[in-house]
Design a protein around this motif. Structure first.
Motif, short mmCIF file in Angstrom:
data_model
loop_
_atom_site.label_atom_id
_atom_site.label_comp_id
_atom_site.label_asym_id
_atom_site.label_seq_id
_atom_site.Cartn_x
_atom_site.Cartn_y
_atom_site.Cartn_z
N PHE A 1 0.86 -1.18 0.00
CA PHE A 1 0.00 0.00 0.00
C PHE A 1 0.90 1.23 0.00
O PHE A 1 2.02 1.17 0.52
N PRO A 2 0.45 2.35 -0.58
CA PRO A 2 1.35 3.50 -0.73
C PRO A 2 1.79 4.17 0.57
O PRO A 2 2.68 5.02 0.53
N ALA A 3 1.20 3.80 1.70
CA ALA A 3 1.58 4.42 2.97
C ALA A 3 1.20 3.49 4.11
O ALA A 3 0.28 2.67 3.97
N PRO A 4 1.87 3.59 5.26
CA PRO A 4 1.43 2.82 6.42
C PRO A 4 0.01 3.24 6.81
O PRO A 4 -0.36 4.41 6.69
N ARG A 5 -0.77 2.30 7.30
CA ARG A 5 -2.17 2.60 7.68
C ARG A 5 -2.53 1.82 8.94
O ARG A 5 -3.46 1.02 8.96
N LEU A 6 -1.79 2.09 10.00
CA LEU A 6 -1.90 1.31 11.23
C LEU A 6 -3.29 1.38 11.85
O LEU A 6 -3.86 0.36 12.23
N ARG A 7 -3.83 2.59 11.99
CA ARG A 7 -5.13 2.73 12.65
C ARG A 7 -6.22 2.05 11.85
O ARG A 7 -7.07 1.34 12.40
N PHE A 8 -6.20 2.28 10.55
CA PHE A 8 -7.20 1.64 9.69
C PHE A 8 -7.08 0.13 9.75
O PHE A 8 -8.07 -0.59 9.92
N LEU A 9 -5.87 -0.39 9.59
CA LEU A 9 -5.67 -1.83 9.54
C LEU A 9 -6.11 -2.50 10.83
O LEU A 9 -6.75 -3.56 10.81
N ALA A 10 -5.77 -1.90 11.97
CA ALA A 10 -6.15 -2.47 13.25
C ALA A 10 -7.67 -2.59 13.36
O ALA A 10 -8.20 -3.60 13.86
N ALA A 11 -8.39 -1.57 12.90
CA ALA A 11 -9.85 -1.61 12.95
C ALA A 11 -10.42 -2.57 11.90
O ALA A 11 -11.39 -3.28 12.15
N TRP A 12 -9.80 -2.60 10.74
CA TRP A 12 -10.31 -3.40 9.61
C TRP A 12 -10.31 -4.89 9.93
O TRP A 12 -11.29 -5.59 9.68
N ILE A 13 -9.22 -5.38 10.48
CA ILE A 13 -9.11 -6.82 10.70
C ILE A 13 -9.88 -7.28 11.92
O ILE A 13 -10.06 -8.49 12.13
N ARG A 14 -10.37 -6.32 12.72
CA ARG A 14 -11.11 -6.68 13.93
C ARG A 14 -12.60 -6.36 13.83
O ARG A 14 -13.31 -6.38 14.84
N GLN A 15 -13.08 -6.05 12.64
CA GLN A 15 -14.50 -5.83 12.47
C GLN A 15 -15.28 -7.07 12.88
O GLN A 15 -14.82 -8.20 12.69
N GLU A 16 -16.48 -6.84 13.39
CA GLU A 16 -17.37 -7.97 13.67
C GLU A 16 -17.66 -8.71 12.36
O GLU A 16 -17.88 -8.11 11.32
N GLY A 17 -17.63 -10.04 12.43
CA GLY A 17 -17.92 -10.82 11.24
C GLY A 17 -16.79 -10.89 10.25
O GLY A 17 -17.00 -11.27 9.09
N THR A 18 -15.57 -10.57 10.69
CA THR A 18 -14.41 -10.57 9.82
C THR A 18 -13.47 -11.71 10.21
O THR A 18 -13.31 -12.02 11.39
N CYS A 19 -12.84 -12.30 9.21
CA CYS A 19 -11.90 -13.40 9.43
C CYS A 19 -10.68 -13.17 8.57
O CYS A 19 -10.79 -12.72 7.42
N GLY A 20 -9.50 -13.44 9.11
CA GLY A 20 -8.26 -13.26 8.36
C GLY A 20 -7.39 -14.50 8.39
O GLY A 20 -7.41 -15.26 9.36
N ARG A 21 -6.63 -14.70 7.32
CA ARG A 21 -5.69 -15.81 7.24
C ARG A 21 -4.36 -15.30 6.69
O ARG A 21 -4.33 -14.37 5.87
N ALA A 22 -3.27 -15.92 7.15
CA ALA A 22 -1.94 -15.56 6.67
C ALA A 22 -1.15 -16.82 6.38
O ALA A 22 -1.40 -17.89 6.96
N VAL A 23 -0.19 -16.70 5.47
CA VAL A 23 0.75 -17.77 5.18
C VAL A 23 2.09 -17.39 5.79
O VAL A 23 2.59 -16.27 5.58
N ILE A 24 2.66 -18.29 6.57
CA ILE A 24 3.94 -18.06 7.22
C ILE A 24 4.97 -19.00 6.63
O ILE A 24 4.76 -20.22 6.57
N GLY A 25 6.11 -18.46 6.17
CA GLY A 25 7.14 -19.27 5.55
C GLY A 25 8.02 -19.97 6.56
O GLY A 25 7.90 -19.78 7.78
#
Length: 282
Positions: free
Chosen positions: A160-184
């Protein structure tokens, strides 16, 4: 317009929901809980136009950094269009960005106006694909709650063109939201994605991954969280592997936007961007 009192002001937090409701009426299918995550990105970046005290238009111009902003939620109620109100609203909102490079996802019908009146340049198309959710979750991807937020944010900032810490923290914790990551094997993040409930079905976004294989695993893991309805993925057209991923899983194009910038396009690894976070906030 004689005798009418027109004004543009900064929205209060609860009023962001008005703009999101209007976006739903336009067929943009926002997330059920997007408004709160949007607002924390830049509380001074949401604008409402009023005529005689009645809300008639909205615009967001979110300042992510000293050099980058993103414009969205540019909506005028249909009965007030083509009367000059939209231009005044847009000018007031863009003033908030100052000299920043401003990005946006504009509908195709507005491209000429964005170019001639506001100096935006078309860079590429984003295509919204629709498909069926469900399926089995593959082994490999982990729940992003197990990933330290600082590491997730650093990976996000690469895409993304800039850091977005506040937005990202809220985005991934929305009600009804699920996230997945791949770890090498080296314990580095190789990709992550989020799926959230929308007014219709569920939407994956963002979906960032180092490789098409990692993107596919994350896509399948997220789709498995939505077995009972459609799933949407907003794909940057230049990423041929992302387009192929969508088509391989039976998804069909249903909508598209044009990614535009007022200055040069940010240097981003488009081949690692398989799903846009949000047409409204970038």
């Amino acid at each position: 317009m004689s005798g009418e009192e027109f004004a543009v002001r900064t929205m209060r937090q609860r009023e962001v929901e008005i703009a999101v409701d209007w976006a739903a009426q336009e067929g943009w299918n926002p997330g059920v809980h997007d408004a709160d995550a949007f607002y924390v990105a830049d509380p001074e970046g949401f604008f409402i136009a009023e005529l005689d005290g009645e809300p008639i238009g909205s615009l967001s111009v979110v300042n992510y950094s000293e050099t980058f902003a993103f414009a969205g939620l540019y909506i005028l109620r249909p009965e007030y269009r083509n009367r000059g109100y939209g231009s005044r609203l847009f000018a007031a909102g863009m003033a908030h960005a100052g000299d920043r490079n401003v990005g946006g996802d504009g509908v195709l019908s507005m491209q000429e106006k964005y170019r001639t009146r506001s100096g935006f340049t078309l860079v590429y198309r984003n295509i919204r694909f629709e498909g069926a959710g469900g399926g089995n979750e593959p082994e490999g991807p982990v729940d992003i709650v197990a990933v330290p937020f600082e590491r997730l944010a650093a990976y996000d900032a690469r895409h993304f063109p800039a850091p977005r810490l506040r937005f990202l923290a809220a985005w991934i914790r929305q009600e009804g939201t699920c996230g997945r990551a791949v770890i090498g094997e080296d314990n580095d993040i190789g990709g992550y994605g989020v799926i959230r409930r929308c007014r219709h079905g569920c939407k994956i976004g963002p979906l960032f991954a180092d490789t098409p294989e990692a993107a596919e695993d994350i896509f399948l893991a997220l789709s498995a969280q939505a077995p009972d309805g459609p799933v949407y993925l907003d794909v940057p057209e230049p990423n041929a592997a992302a387009v192929a991923l969508a088509r391989r899983h039976g998804m069909a194009p249903v909508f598209e936007t044009a990614r535009i910038y007022t200055k040069a396009a940010p240097d981003l690894p488009l081949d690692e961007i398989f799903g846009v976070t949000s047409f409204e906030l970038g």
